[in-house]
Design an enzyme around this catalytic site. Structure first.
Site, PDB file in Angstrom:
ATOM      1  N   LYS A  89       0.915  -1.422  -0.029  1.00  0.00           N
ATOM      2  CA  LYS A  89      -0.080  -0.052   0.176  1.00  0.00           C
ATOM      3  C   LYS A  89       0.753   1.231   0.112  1.00  0.00           C
ATOM      4  O   LYS A  89       0.432   2.401  -0.472  1.00  0.00           O
ATOM      5  CB  LYS A  89      -0.949   0.090   1.182  1.00  0.00           C
ATOM      6  CG  LYS A  89      -1.956  -1.007   1.041  1.00  0.00           C
ATOM      7  CD  LYS A  89      -3.067  -0.636   1.929  1.00  0.00           C
ATOM      8  CE  LYS A  89      -4.214  -1.713   1.602  1.00  0.00           C
ATOM      9  NZ  LYS A  89      -4.164  -3.026   2.028  1.00  0.00           N
ATOM     10  N   GLU A 111     -10.105   7.109   3.336  1.00  0.00           N
ATOM     11  CA  GLU A 111     -10.946   6.277   3.946  1.00  0.00           C
ATOM     12  C   GLU A 111     -10.096   4.976   4.454  1.00  0.00           C
ATOM     13  O   GLU A 111      -9.217   4.544   3.685  1.00  0.00           O
ATOM     14  CB  GLU A 111     -11.850   5.880   3.131  1.00  0.00           C
ATOM     15  CG  GLU A 111     -11.815   4.652   2.153  1.00  0.00           C
ATOM     16  CD  GLU A 111     -10.630   5.066   1.125  1.00  0.00           C
ATOM     17  OE1 GLU A 111     -10.296   6.023   0.692  1.00  0.00           O
ATOM     18  OE2 GLU A 111     -10.262   3.802   0.661  1.00  0.00           O
ATOM     19  N   SER A 377       1.580  -9.892  -1.036  1.00  0.00           N
ATOM     20  CA  SER A 377       1.541  -8.373  -0.724  1.00  0.00           C
ATOM     21  C   SER A 377       1.741  -7.986   0.533  1.00  0.00           C
ATOM     22  O   SER A 377       1.870  -6.699   0.687  1.00  0.00           O
ATOM     23  CB  SER A 377      -0.091  -8.395  -1.011  1.00  0.00           C
ATOM     24  OG  SER A 377      -0.986  -9.315  -0.174  1.00  0.00           O
TER      25      SER A 377
HETATM   26  C1  LIG Z   1      -4.956  -4.023   1.488  1.00  0.00           C
HETATM   27  C2  LIG Z   1      -4.520  -5.396   1.297  1.00  0.00           C
HETATM   28  C3  LIG Z   1      -4.887  -6.223   0.323  1.00  0.00           C
HETATM   29  C4  LIG Z   1      -5.900  -6.041  -0.441  1.00  0.00           C
HETATM   30  O1  LIG Z   1      -6.155  -4.693  -1.282  1.00  0.00           O
HETATM   31  P1  LIG Z   1      -5.747  -4.603  -2.930  1.00  0.00           P
HETATM   32  O2  LIG Z   1      -6.031  -3.428  -3.214  1.00  0.00           O
HETATM   33  O3  LIG Z   1      -6.575  -5.720  -3.414  1.00  0.00           O
HETATM   34  O4  LIG Z   1      -4.267  -5.018  -3.165  1.00  0.00           O
HETATM   35  C5  LIG Z   1      -4.139  -7.306   0.032  1.00  0.00           C
HETATM   36  N1  LIG Z   1      -3.102  -7.659   0.644  1.00  0.00           N
HETATM   37  C6  LIG Z   1      -2.787  -6.763   1.873  1.00  0.00           C
HETATM   38  C7  LIG Z   1      -1.395  -7.428   2.682  1.00  0.00           C
HETATM   39  C8  LIG Z   1      -3.148  -5.604   2.087  1.00  0.00           C
HETATM   40  O5  LIG Z   1      -2.888  -5.077   3.236  1.00  0.00           O
END
Ligand SMILES: *Cc1c(COP(=O)(O)O)cnc(C)c1O
Length: 400
Positions: A89, A111, A377
């Protein structure tokens, strides 16, 4: 088939900017300026420097030997979990805070649902000395206390929203209301590839550093710059969009999207938006969303707070509809098992969101020579309470 946004902000039949008239000046200013700013040398040099020295990029592409043996294929993990603040993010919030600076904004609103985007936004506001206001459903404020504390320590003002279900959708409505009232001095940092055009395209571009790096890193490690399978989880879809971006038009690469099935796609307790969603308008764009026959948005459910969203970015609605991406719905239990496996095989505790992508490895059946990249992610620190609770980690019969 094209997967770039068109001049009206559409991906196929999805996208656009369906906004109240009073928001028009804000969106118009962004739309008129974002491409010029983002492609300018002065923006790019600041963006690249912060990605490197502040976020810690490039993130490694790690050859996961023991997971590869387990699945009989070649698995690489793109380590977005090693970014500052623990997930992808930050790539987006760094991009947007620099954009806000170029537009001479003084005040940032955001948000947040689970609080991860709120923390990433508050982080870059502290870094740049911007005022930061985060809208958060009152229920989420209660459920996500550690992130609320982080945002406050970072200097953000967290405003609980008591309307509706007191969750993300209501927080978003409140943020939009704020923006309408502060059109000149405020930038709204949206946290995923959702919202009215140009947000989905803008956020995708900021996140596309992920696939840019994967190309270079795969070339170094495998002598070719593309994988056979590219796997990511999809909440709003920003980490997936970033991992897919440079491969969208490359048919050699199978794009695998993992959505949260919750307790099961047909259970009524799910967040598998692309699978059970129907076209409609949410947060200013036309996309697939979970709604009842009267168009009322249905409350999503997933064990993972970051995938618990009733819509999906318009790019992903189009990738699903066109067949370009292959979708798997992963249940809570499947995600937990995958998180446990990754932890014991590689010594990496993934975020619960990421665990959904890892669980897709059970479904795809890659060959021994195939190259599979999973976008890792985020890290699992924030999910430890759930892991300990669900996996009975105190029992020592869970040994590998
Ligand atoms: C916020 C988040 C997501 C989901 O958000 P996307 O916009 O779909 O990437 C996925 N993995 C992690 C670790 C997150 O913090």
């Amino acid at each position: 088939m094209g997967f770039e946004v068109d001049s009206g902000g559409f991906y196929g039949e999805y996208g656009g900017a369906y906004i109240p008239e009073m928001l028009y000046p804000n969106i118009k200013e962004l739309e008129d300026n974002y491409m010029n700013i983002v492609s300018s040398d002065s923006f790019q040099s600041k963006f690249r420097l912060l990605l490197r020295d502040y976020a810690g990029r490039p993130t490694p592409l790690f050859r996961a030997e023991r997971l590869s043996d387990h699945y009989g294929t070649q698995i690489f993990l793109k380590r977005e979990d090693l970014n500052h603040t623990g997930a992808h993010k930050i790539n987006n919030t760094i991009g947007q805070i620099l954009l806000a600076g170029h537009l001479e904004k003084k005040r940032i609103i955001a948000e947040t649902g689970a609080g991860q985007h709120g923390v990433a936004a508050a982080t870059v506001c502290a870094l740049t000395g911007m005022e930061c206001i985060v809208y958060m459903g009152a229920l989420d404020v209660e459920r996500q206390a550690p992130n609320v504390k982080k945002m406050k320590m970072l200097g953000a003002k967290v405003i609980p929203v008591y309307s509706g279900n007191k969750t993300l959708k209501d927080a978003t409505n409140e943020a939009i209301r704020d923006w309408i009232n502060h059109p000149v001095d405020t930038h709204y940092i949206i946290g995923s590839v959702v919202g009215p055009h140009p947000y989905p395209d803008m956020v995708t571009r900021f996140q596309s550093v992920i696939s840019e790096e994967i190309r270079i890193q795969l070339m170094e490690k495998t002598n070719r710059n593309y994988p056979d399978y590219l796997v990511a989880c999809v909440g709003g879809g920003s980490n997936a969009a970033g991992a897919y971006y440079h491969y969208l038009e490359d048919d050699r690469v199978r794009l695998i999207s993992a959505e949260a099935a919750g307790l099961g796609v047909g259970s009524g307790k799910t967040a598998a938006t692309s699978l059970i969603g129907t076209p409609g308008i949410i947060h200013g764009s036309r996309t697939l969303l979970m709604q009842d026959d009267d168009g009322q948005i249905e409350e999503p459910y997933s064990i993972s707070a970051g995938l618990d969203y009733p819509g999906v970015g318009p790019l992903h609605a189009w990738l699903a509809k066109s067949g370009r991406a292959i979708l798997y719905a992963i249940t809570d239990d499947e995600a937990l098992q995958a998180a446990f496996l990754c932890t014991r095989k590689e010594g990496i505790i993934p975020a619960l969101e990421t665990a959904h992508a890892l669980a897709a490895l059970e479904k795809i059946n890659p060959g021994a020579e195939d190259v599979v990249v999973v976008n890792l992610s985020g890290r699992g620190d924030k999910d430890m309470e759930i892991y300990i609770d669900k996996l009975n980690l105190s029992d020592d019969d869970k040994q590998d």
